[in-house]
Each structure stands twice: as structure tokens, then as C-alpha cells.
Scaffold this motif. Structure first.
Motif, PDB file in Angstrom:
ATOM      1  N   GLY A  15       0.790  -1.223   0.000  1.00 53.32           N
ATOM      2  CA  GLY A  15       0.000   0.000   0.000  1.00 53.32           C
ATOM      3  C   GLY A  15       0.820   1.270   0.000  1.00 53.32           C
ATOM      4  N   TYR A  22      -8.022   7.037  -3.173  1.00 51.50           N
ATOM      5  CA  TYR A  22      -8.330   6.033  -2.154  1.00 51.50           C
ATOM      6  C   TYR A  22      -9.825   5.728  -2.091  1.00 51.50           C
ATOM      7  N   CYS A  40      -6.144  -1.575   0.087  1.00 53.32           N
ATOM      8  CA  CYS A  40      -5.442  -1.223   1.321  1.00 53.32           C
ATOM      9  C   CYS A  40      -5.687  -2.274   2.397  1.00 53.32           C
ATOM     10  N   TYR A  65       1.832   5.455   6.839  1.00 51.22           N
ATOM     11  CA  TYR A  65       0.785   6.243   6.170  1.00 51.22           C
ATOM     12  C   TYR A  65       0.612   7.598   6.841  1.00 51.22           C
TER      13      TYR A  65
END
Length: 195
Positions: free
Chosen positions: A69, A92, A105, A132
């Protein structure tokens, strides 16, 4: 590396890739070794040439799924040169991402399992959350960039999880679109750093 070692490494990578897709779509509790090895074109007995145990495989497959990811998130942020954060949000929160959990994800599909786990799997999950957060925080030069990154990541993962879990497709799309719109509105109030 000898020819047999190269083949062994390639086989191991293939099994890990297959397992990473399976844990994202089916979860870690449903992963069956015999079925996985059969799908990979291998025997059940060959499993132990590559992994110490089922838990070892799951931890490594989850780490692969989670790490994949990072590159996707970075590419998504770079799609919108004017507003990298908006680019990430738009990439996303899509129907395409919603409909492809096997390649989507892993924070979405593996969160509940990581919360119940005490092993390396939980460590890999936390590492990915931190990765992230750093990426999203780097897209924002406001004073509260870290807090905004936490809110953004939580909203992204939560909206994707809920959009996959509901049966009404219109409602699912409304979740994705509304959360994306609101996150981008919040981001417009700050000054994003161009990626």
C-alpha cells in the motif's frame, strides 16, 4: 544464488503474494494451508520448506499486503500536482478500490484481525499505520498536520471499510463521496505541500 535457491525464492514469493491477497479478501482466520498450496500449484508438504508455521506465513503475508500500500499511496498523492492530499483522497475513496479488496489497502481488511493479535502481524500493522501517517502528514504544512493526518487516515480507512460492508450500492457510494468531499474541504482550509 544457485538455480534451486532462485526457484525456491520465486516459489516462496509466489505463495506470499497469493496469501497476501487471500488475507485481504478472506481474513487471516480463514486462510487454509492446503488450499493455498494447491492454488499455488504445490503440495501441502512443501509448505514447510518455505515457512516455519501457519502463523509465520500469516505474519509475512500480512506484512507484504500492508507494505504494498505504501507505493500506491505515494503514487496517489502525486496524481494531483495542485493538491497532493486531495489526490490521495480521490484515489483512495473510489468504487474501484472498494471492489478490489484483494489488491486494496490492507489496513481496511486486516484491522480487526490485527487488533486481536499479539504477534509480528500486529507490529506490521502498526508500522504501516505510522508509515501512512507520516506520508499524509508530509502533505500538510499546518501546525496540526499530525492530528489532521490521523483524522484523514481514520476517515479513509473507516469509509472504505463501511462502503464494503453495506449492501446498498447507492449508500456505499454516498459514503465514499461524502467522506472524500468533507476531507478535501478540511484540507482546503490548510496549505498543502506539493508532492
Amino acid at each position: 544464488m544457485g538455480h534451486s535457491q532462485v526457484e525456491k525464492a520465486a516459489t516462496r514469493a509466489r505463495v506470499l503474494q497469493l496469501a497476501s491477497r487471500k488475507v485481504r479478501t478472506e481474513g487471516v482466520t480463514r486462510l487454509g494451508i492446503a488450499e493455498l498450496m494447491n492454488e499455488a500449484g504445490l503440495t501441502h508438504g512443501g509448505f514447510y520448506k518455505h515457512f516455519a508455521s501457519r502463523d509465520d506465513l500469516i505474519a509475512q503475508a500480512a506484512a507484504v499486503a500492508l507494505a504494498e500500500g505504501t507505493a500506491k499511496m505515494e503514487r496517489a498523492a502525486n496524481k494531483n500536482e495542485q493538491d497532493a492530499r486531495a489526490g490521495l483522497i480521490d484515489a483512495y475513496l473510489t468504487k474501484r478500490h472498494r471492489d478490489a479488496p484483494a489488491t486494496g489497502c490492507a489496513l481496511v481488511s486486516l484491522g480487526a484481525s490485527a487488533g486481536r493479535d499479539d504477534s509480528q502481524f500486529k507490529d506490521a500493522y502498526e508500522l504501516q499505520v505510522r508509515t501512512y501517517l507520516e506520508l499524509i502528514e508530509g502533505l500538510d504544512d499546518s501546525e496540526d498536520a499530525r492530528a489532521e493526518a490521523m483524522l484523514t487516515l481514520s476517515a479513509l480507512v473507516g469509509a472504505m471499510l463501511m462502503s464494503r460492508a453495506v449492501t446498498d450500492q447507492d449508500f456505499s457510494e454516498e459514503l465514499l463521496e461524502t467522506v472524500a468531499e468533507r476531507l478535501k474541504q478540511r484540507g482546503a482550509q490548510a496549505s498543502p505541500v506539493l508532492a
